[in-house]
Design an enzyme around this catalytic site. Structure first.
Site, PDB file in Angstrom:
ATOM      1  N   TYR A  52       0.833  -1.210   0.000  1.00 58.76           N
ATOM      2  CA  TYR A  52       0.000   0.000   0.000  1.00 58.76           C
ATOM      3  C   TYR A  52       0.869   1.263   0.000  1.00 58.76           C
ATOM      4  CZ  TYR A  52      -3.769  -3.156   1.649  1.00 58.76           C
ATOM      5  OH  TYR A  52      -4.675  -4.184   1.804  1.00 58.76           O
ATOM      6  N   LYS A  77       1.324  -6.590   5.908  1.00 60.16           N
ATOM      7  CA  LYS A  77       1.353  -7.779   5.040  1.00 60.16           C
ATOM      8  C   LYS A  77       2.606  -7.793   4.187  1.00 60.16           C
ATOM      9  CE  LYS A  77      -3.619  -7.001   4.605  1.00 60.16           C
ATOM     10  NZ  LYS A  77      -3.748  -5.546   4.427  1.00 60.16           N
ATOM     11  N   HIS A 109       0.372 -11.784   1.954  1.00 59.89           N
ATOM     12  CA  HIS A 109      -0.698 -11.020   1.307  1.00 59.89           C
ATOM     13  C   HIS A 109      -1.515 -11.855   0.318  1.00 59.89           C
ATOM     14  CE1 HIS A 109      -1.663  -6.545   0.358  1.00 59.89           C
ATOM     15  NE2 HIS A 109      -2.724  -7.285   0.149  1.00 59.89           N
ATOM     16  N   LYS A 231     -12.626   0.711   5.182  1.00 58.25           N
ATOM     17  CA  LYS A 231     -11.743   1.851   4.886  1.00 58.25           C
ATOM     18  C   LYS A 231     -12.586   3.070   4.561  1.00 58.25           C
ATOM     19  CE  LYS A 231     -10.059   4.500   1.345  1.00 58.25           C
ATOM     20  NZ  LYS A 231     -10.835   5.163   0.270  1.00 58.25           N
ATOM     21  N   SER A 232     -12.144   4.216   5.019  1.00 58.11           N
ATOM     22  CA  SER A 232     -12.692   5.476   4.532  1.00 58.11           C
ATOM     23  C   SER A 232     -11.676   6.569   4.795  1.00 58.11           C
ATOM     24  CB  SER A 232     -14.009   5.812   5.238  1.00 58.11           C
ATOM     25  OG  SER A 232     -14.468   7.079   4.777  1.00 58.11           O
ATOM     26  N   ARG A 237     -17.658   9.314   7.761  1.00 60.58           N
ATOM     27  CA  ARG A 237     -17.853   7.867   7.520  1.00 60.58           C
ATOM     28  C   ARG A 237     -16.987   7.027   8.458  1.00 60.58           C
ATOM     29  NH1 ARG A 237     -17.471   7.716   0.936  1.00 60.58           N
ATOM     30  NH2 ARG A 237     -19.635   8.324   0.481  1.00 60.58           N
ATOM     31  N   ASN A 241     -18.841   4.296  10.608  1.00 60.69           N
ATOM     32  CA  ASN A 241     -18.530   2.868  10.516  1.00 60.69           C
ATOM     33  C   ASN A 241     -18.151   2.278  11.872  1.00 60.69           C
ATOM     34  OD1 ASN A 241     -18.989   3.142   7.805  1.00 60.69           O
ATOM     35  ND2 ASN A 241     -16.829   3.101   7.199  1.00 60.69           N
TER      36      ASN A 241
HETATM   37  P1  NDP Z   1     -14.389  -1.159   1.761  1.00 59.82           P
HETATM   38  O1  NDP Z   1     -15.401  -2.204   1.506  1.00 59.82           O
HETATM   39  O2  NDP Z   1     -13.932  -0.894   3.148  1.00 59.82           O
HETATM   40  O3  NDP Z   1     -14.947   0.184   1.093  1.00 59.82           O
HETATM   41  C1  NDP Z   1     -14.233   1.368   1.046  1.00 59.82           C
HETATM   42  C2  NDP Z   1     -14.978   2.309   0.118  1.00 59.82           C
HETATM   43  O4  NDP Z   1     -16.284   2.539   0.635  1.00 59.82           O
HETATM   44  C3  NDP Z   1     -14.316   3.656  -0.024  1.00 59.82           C
HETATM   45  O5  NDP Z   1     -14.569   4.091  -1.358  1.00 59.82           O
HETATM   46  C4  NDP Z   1     -15.058   4.525   0.968  1.00 59.82           C
HETATM   47  O6  NDP Z   1     -15.105   5.878   0.522  1.00 59.82           O
HETATM   48  C5  NDP Z   1     -16.457   3.922   0.923  1.00 59.82           C
HETATM   49  N1  NDP Z   1     -17.110   3.983   2.248  1.00 59.82           N
HETATM   50  C6  NDP Z   1     -16.580   3.705   3.447  1.00 59.82           C
HETATM   51  N2  NDP Z   1     -17.476   3.880   4.425  1.00 59.82           N
HETATM   52  C7  NDP Z   1     -18.613   4.295   3.832  1.00 59.82           C
HETATM   53  C8  NDP Z   1     -19.875   4.655   4.329  1.00 59.82           C
HETATM   54  N3  NDP Z   1     -20.134   4.629   5.637  1.00 59.82           N
HETATM   55  N4  NDP Z   1     -20.825   5.029   3.447  1.00 59.82           N
HETATM   56  C9  NDP Z   1     -20.572   5.060   2.116  1.00 59.82           C
HETATM   57  N5  NDP Z   1     -19.368   4.729   1.574  1.00 59.82           N
HETATM   58  C10 NDP Z   1     -18.403   4.356   2.431  1.00 59.82           C
HETATM   59  O7  NDP Z   1     -13.163  -1.487   0.775  1.00 59.82           O
HETATM   60  P2  NDP Z   1     -11.584  -1.702   0.838  1.00 59.82           P
HETATM   61  O8  NDP Z   1     -11.252  -2.371  -0.430  1.00 59.82           O
HETATM   62  O9  NDP Z   1     -10.859  -0.479   1.184  1.00 59.82           O
HETATM   63  O10 NDP Z   1     -11.372  -2.771   2.001  1.00 59.82           O
HETATM   64  C11 NDP Z   1     -11.166  -2.426   3.344  1.00 59.82           C
HETATM   65  C12 NDP Z   1      -9.767  -2.795   3.784  1.00 59.82           C
HETATM   66  O11 NDP Z   1      -9.503  -4.168   3.562  1.00 59.82           O
HETATM   67  C13 NDP Z   1      -8.655  -2.111   2.962  1.00 59.82           C
HETATM   68  O12 NDP Z   1      -8.511  -0.740   3.267  1.00 59.82           O
HETATM   69  C14 NDP Z   1      -7.482  -2.965   3.317  1.00 59.82           C
HETATM   70  O13 NDP Z   1      -7.002  -2.643   4.621  1.00 59.82           O
HETATM   71  C15 NDP Z   1      -8.115  -4.351   3.287  1.00 59.82           C
HETATM   72  N6  NDP Z   1      -7.945  -5.001   1.971  1.00 59.82           N
HETATM   73  C16 NDP Z   1      -7.154  -6.121   1.914  1.00 59.82           C
HETATM   74  C17 NDP Z   1      -6.939  -6.773   0.731  1.00 59.82           C
HETATM   75  C18 NDP Z   1      -6.109  -7.988   0.730  1.00 59.82           C
HETATM   76  O14 NDP Z   1      -5.750  -8.471  -0.369  1.00 59.82           O
HETATM   77  N7  NDP Z   1      -5.731  -8.530   1.851  1.00 59.82           N
HETATM   78  C19 NDP Z   1      -7.511  -6.303  -0.538  1.00 59.82           C
HETATM   79  C20 NDP Z   1      -8.374  -5.138  -0.391  1.00 59.82           C
HETATM   80  C21 NDP Z   1      -8.575  -4.544   0.842  1.00 59.82           C
HETATM   81  P3  NDP Z   1     -14.199   7.071   1.131  1.00 59.82           P
HETATM   82  O15 NDP Z   1     -12.880   6.518   1.538  1.00 59.82           O
HETATM   83  O16 NDP Z   1     -14.116   8.030  -0.043  1.00 59.82           O
HETATM   84  O17 NDP Z   1     -14.984   7.647   2.281  1.00 59.82           O
END
Ligand code: NDP
Length: 275
Positions: A52, A77, A109, A231-232, A237, A241
């Site tokens: 990341y 990771k 990872h 994540k946000s 948010r 969350n």
């Molecule tokens: P999420 O499912 O957590 O969604 C994040 C997205 O949703 C962002 O665009 C965010 O917008 C939006 N969001 C967050 N909260 C809200 C809310 N309350 N209402 C509306 N929209 C919202 O996706 P991620 O892919 O980021 O997954 C979470 C975490 O998982 C990652 O950050 C990482 O740490 C991990 N991960 C691990 C992976 C792996 O291979 N091990 C792969 C992918 C993720 P905004 O930020 O603009 O507010």
């Protein structure tokens, strides 16, 4: 008094807060603000990764927070190209960037099966664990066939498998396998990156209980015993969350969300991802 954060007890006795904060796709120079907002909102578990590129920004927020190290749970990771011989040096580099002297959870990872190095990497992880440099070791994106090969080594069973999991992709086969072997499931993209938040099955429940769709989805995860790391970068948010500990979905609500399963993967398939 706010409700206490539930924890999941890992297979080595370590406690992991059930709800944490993820920083995927957050640029390093924005990560400090995001993680600081999360720590301010009450999160104590942070999920980053070497790939990341924001371990430094994460570490800065941790240092600036003044929160005692033993009240925090930090996950990072190992990236695929560092599997095998480079693993110990990659771990040292992550620690240096985070500014920490141990991490709570270190994950492989991806299995990256074409490399065929994850067993050797696991042995390096076991050494880090034995040396007290990580409190727990686990994997991410591992299918049952990959987990089975690690288990067959006869050493440490992974504490965690962090996988894509949300209402559109519920991963029942992996979850069942993990449950049978004492491996905790941690859901990445728990909100499907927002893609499930306009589902009528979810918005109807949200309207009834007076919560947002994101809160309902997070509650669905928590009530099924999963660890989640939404994540946000948006402070409202981030707080929203986290504010999911004081309401309960009914069994019918949970079943209604379960019915949204449609093999709706948003990320790569672990069997084919060898980058
Ligand atoms: P999420 O499912 O957590 O969604 C994040 C997205 O949703 C962002 O665009 C965010 O917008 C939006 N969001 C967050 N909260 C809200 C809310 N309350 N209402 C509306 N929209 C919202 O996706 P991620 O892919 O980021 O997954 C979470 C975490 O998982 C990652 O950050 C990482 O740490 C991990 N991960 C691990 C992976 C792996 O291979 N091990 C792969 C992918 C993720 P905004 O930020 O603009 O507010």
């Amino acid at each position: 008094m706010p409700n206490p954060m539930p924890t999941i007890t890992l297979n080595n006795g370590v406690q992991l807060p059930q709800l944490g904060f993820g920083v995927f796709q957050v640029p390093d120079d924005e990560t400090t603000a995001a993680v600081s907002a999360a720590l301010g909102a009450g999160y104590r578990s942070i999920d980053t990764a070497a790939v990341y590129g924001n371990e430094r920004g994460t570490g800065r927020a941790i240092a600036e927070s003044g929160i005692a190290r033993d009240e925090l749970f930090v996950t990072t990771k190992l990236w695929n190209s560092e599997q095998g011989d480079p693993t110990p040096a990659a771990f040292d580099a992550s620690l240096e960037k985070l500014g920490l002297d141990y991490v709570d959870l270190y994950l492989i990872h991806w299995p990256s099966p074409a490399r065929d190095l994850y067993l050797k990497t696991w042995e390096a992880f076991e050494k880090l664990y034995a040396d007290g440099r990580v409190r727990a070791i686990g994997v991410s994106n591992f299918l049952p066939e990959h987990l089975q090969r690690i288990i067959d080594l006869g050493g440490t069973v992974p504490a965690v498998n962090q996988i894509e999991l949300h209402p559109a992709l519920q991963q029942r086969t992996i979850t069942e396998f993990a449950g049978a072997h004492g491996i905790a499931i941690e859901a990445w993209s728990p909100l499907a990156q927002g893609a499930v938040l306009s589902e009528p099955a979810i918005t109807t429940i949200a309207a009834r209980v007076g919560r947002t769709a994101a809160q309902v989805v997070l509650r669905w995860h928590l009530q099924q015993g999963r660890i989640v790391i939404p994540k946000s970068v948006t402070p409202s948010r981030i707080a929203e969350n986290f504010d999911v500990l004081d309401f309960t979905l009914t069994d019918a609500d949970l079943a209604g969300i379960d019915a949204l399963e449609r093999d709706g993967r948003t990320g790569p398939h672990p069997a084919e991802f060898n980058r």
